[in-house]
Design a protein around this motif. Structure first.
Motif, PDB file in Angstrom:
ATOM      1  N   ASP A 167     -38.602   9.053  -3.914  1.00  0.00           N
ATOM      2  CA  ASP A 167     -40.020   8.845  -4.152  1.00  0.00           C
ATOM      3  C   ASP A 167     -40.130   7.560  -4.980  1.00  0.00           C
ATOM      4  OD1 ASP A 167     -39.449   9.588  -6.809  1.00  0.00           O
ATOM      5  OD2 ASP A 167     -40.539  11.480  -6.680  1.00  0.00           O
ATOM      6  N   CYS A 168     -41.349   7.161  -5.320  1.00  0.00           N
ATOM      7  CA  CYS A 168     -41.522   5.857  -5.967  1.00  0.00           C
ATOM      8  C   CYS A 168     -40.806   5.764  -7.313  1.00  0.00           C
ATOM      9  CB  CYS A 168     -43.001   5.500  -6.101  1.00  0.00           C
ATOM     10  SG  CYS A 168     -43.955   6.589  -7.177  1.00  0.00           S
ATOM     11  N   SER A 200     -43.248   8.296 -12.946  1.00  0.00           N
ATOM     12  CA  SER A 200     -44.044   7.062 -12.986  1.00  0.00           C
ATOM     13  C   SER A 200     -44.978   7.017 -14.193  1.00  0.00           C
ATOM     14  CB  SER A 200     -44.818   6.860 -11.687  1.00  0.00           C
ATOM     15  OG  SER A 200     -45.719   7.921 -11.461  1.00  0.00           O
ATOM     16  N   THR A 250     -53.013   5.971  -7.516  1.00  0.00           N
ATOM     17  CA  THR A 250     -53.221   6.357  -6.119  1.00  0.00           C
ATOM     18  C   THR A 250     -53.667   7.805  -5.968  1.00  0.00           C
ATOM     19  OG1 THR A 250     -50.890   6.947  -5.882  1.00  0.00           O
ATOM     20  CG2 THR A 250     -51.529   4.690  -5.268  1.00  0.00           C
ATOM     21  N   HIS A 297     -48.192   5.795  -9.019  1.00  0.00           N
ATOM     22  CA  HIS A 297     -47.327   5.061  -8.091  1.00  0.00           C
ATOM     23  C   HIS A 297     -46.759   3.845  -8.804  1.00  0.00           C
ATOM     24  CE1 HIS A 297     -45.656   4.114  -4.218  1.00  0.00           C
ATOM     25  NE2 HIS A 297     -46.158   2.887  -4.285  1.00  0.00           N
ATOM     26  N   HIS A 330     -41.430  -0.821  -2.912  1.00  0.00           N
ATOM     27  CA  HIS A 330     -41.703   0.520  -3.427  1.00  0.00           C
ATOM     28  C   HIS A 330     -41.387   1.558  -2.375  1.00  0.00           C
ATOM     29  CE1 HIS A 330     -45.815   0.689  -1.373  1.00  0.00           C
ATOM     30  NE2 HIS A 330     -45.355  -0.518  -1.126  1.00  0.00           N
TER      31      HIS A 330
END
Length: 158
Positions: A60-61, A80, A105, A112, A124
């Motif tokens: 994931d990010c 994040s 987001t 994000h 990303h």
């Protein structure tokens, strides 16, 4: 690789060459970190998005950021929202390659994160129908421009 992919890769290489010629004004240690981060992050392009993932099977990010920076910045948090609170704030428009860029987001703070590459682009781990996995996007796209929160510069470890 498609023609568009070759153009994108070529422009990234040109950007890296340009960055390496700017050494007279940049701290050598920070520049080396930035170049290493960019090269490593681009090498992961195409890995699929998996929520909670932080390995080569999927990321994931924030897992992507953690994977790239964990050895370089040992205190870096995994999520994040916590990464957004870490490091030093960067004035919008003054982002440098290797800085983390953050977006809202999900309707709540920093949901994000990506790595700024230079020339208005960032890499990303994106989720969604057409953007699934590690990709390069533009900060100037309407979607990301409307959700941009800012950038953070991570400390360089000794």
């Amino acid at each position: 690789m498609t023609a568009a992919g070759k153009i994108s890769a070529a422009s990234l290489i040109i950007s890296l060459i340009f960055l390496s010629t700017q050494a007279a004004t940049a701290d050598d240690q920070t520049e080396e970190l930035s170049l290493a981060v960019i090269l490593e992050s681009v090498s992961l392009k195409g890995i699929p998005y998996i929520w909670g993932g932080s390995n080569l099977k999927g990321m994931d990010c924030s897992g992507f950021i953690y994977t790239i920076y964990a050895e370089r910045v040992p205190d870096l948090p995994r999520r994040s929202i916590d990464q957004y609170r870490y490091g030093t704030a960067v004035t919008t428009g003054k982002e440098e390659p290797g800085d983390l860029v953050f977006f809202n987001t999900e309707g709540w703070s920093a949901s994000h994160v990506g790595i700024y590459l230079g020339d208005g682009r960032f890499i990303h781990a994106a989720s969604g129908e057409k953007r699934n996995g590690i990709i390069i996007s533009s900060l100037d796209s309407p979607y990301y421009r409307a959700r941009y929160l800012g950038a953070r510069r991570l400390p360089v470890s000794d």
